[in-house]
Design an enzyme around this catalytic site. Sequence first.
Site, mmCIF file in Angstrom:
data_model
loop_
_atom_site.group_PDB
_atom_site.id
_atom_site.type_symbol
_atom_site.label_atom_id
_atom_site.label_comp_id
_atom_site.label_asym_id
_atom_site.label_seq_id
_atom_site.Cartn_x
_atom_site.Cartn_y
_atom_site.Cartn_z
ATOM 1 N N CYS A 35 -67.677 -16.461 -0.861
ATOM 2 C CA CYS A 35 -68.077 -15.133 -0.376
ATOM 3 C C CYS A 35 -67.570 -14.013 -1.284
ATOM 4 O O CYS A 35 -68.008 -12.879 -1.184
ATOM 5 C CB CYS A 35 -67.568 -14.908 1.048
ATOM 6 S SG CYS A 35 -65.777 -14.923 1.159
ATOM 7 N N CYS A 104 -62.230 -17.624 6.758
ATOM 8 C CA CYS A 104 -61.589 -16.327 6.501
ATOM 9 C C CYS A 104 -60.092 -16.407 6.854
ATOM 10 O O CYS A 104 -59.263 -15.806 6.173
ATOM 11 C CB CYS A 104 -62.265 -15.227 7.307
ATOM 12 S SG CYS A 104 -64.068 -15.324 7.260
HETATM 13 FE FE1 FES Z 1 -65.294 -14.143 3.030
HETATM 14 FE FE2 FES Z 1 -64.685 -13.812 5.553
HETATM 15 S S1 FES Z 1 -66.680 -13.971 4.695
HETATM 16 S S2 FES Z 1 -63.345 -14.182 3.925
#
Ligand code: FES
Length: 144
Positions: A35, A104
């Site tokens: 991400c 996360c």
């Molecule tokens: Fe990347 Fe939450 S979507 S840490």
Amino acid sequence: MALYSEKVMDHFRHPRNVGVLEDANGIGEVGNPVCGDIMKIYLKIENDVIEDVKFETFGCGSAIASSSMATELIKGKPLAEALTLTNKAVTEALDGLPAHKLHCSVLAEEAIKKAVQNYYDNNGIEYDRSQFPAEEDCAHCHLK
Ligand code: FES
């Protein structure tokens, strides 16, 4: 049921311990390659106790809430206890995260471990490397 618990929303809207710790003696930064989010943890350690902690997170709301909760859970705690903090404990303290957001909370666990490792390295303190995630084998690399 709401996607996010009240606690997640509270820590996201009012994160605790945000910022830079100028006199930190242990700093850990981790990123999630999937991400692109980044989390940095600053620790001020004295006599094997985490006297103070701050974080900077460039990431999603769950990452911010996880960092905030994680700092609350380790502040004032002995290092040995902070090292046992798992992403599961962070998630539970937040009253849960959606399954696709569990990674996360892994960032918080790993950033704390890295900061403690940095403290050990800077001070020439011997430690058991198996307690720490190897660079190439971070749990978050397997969590999409
Ligand atoms: Fe990347 Fe939450 S979507 S840490």
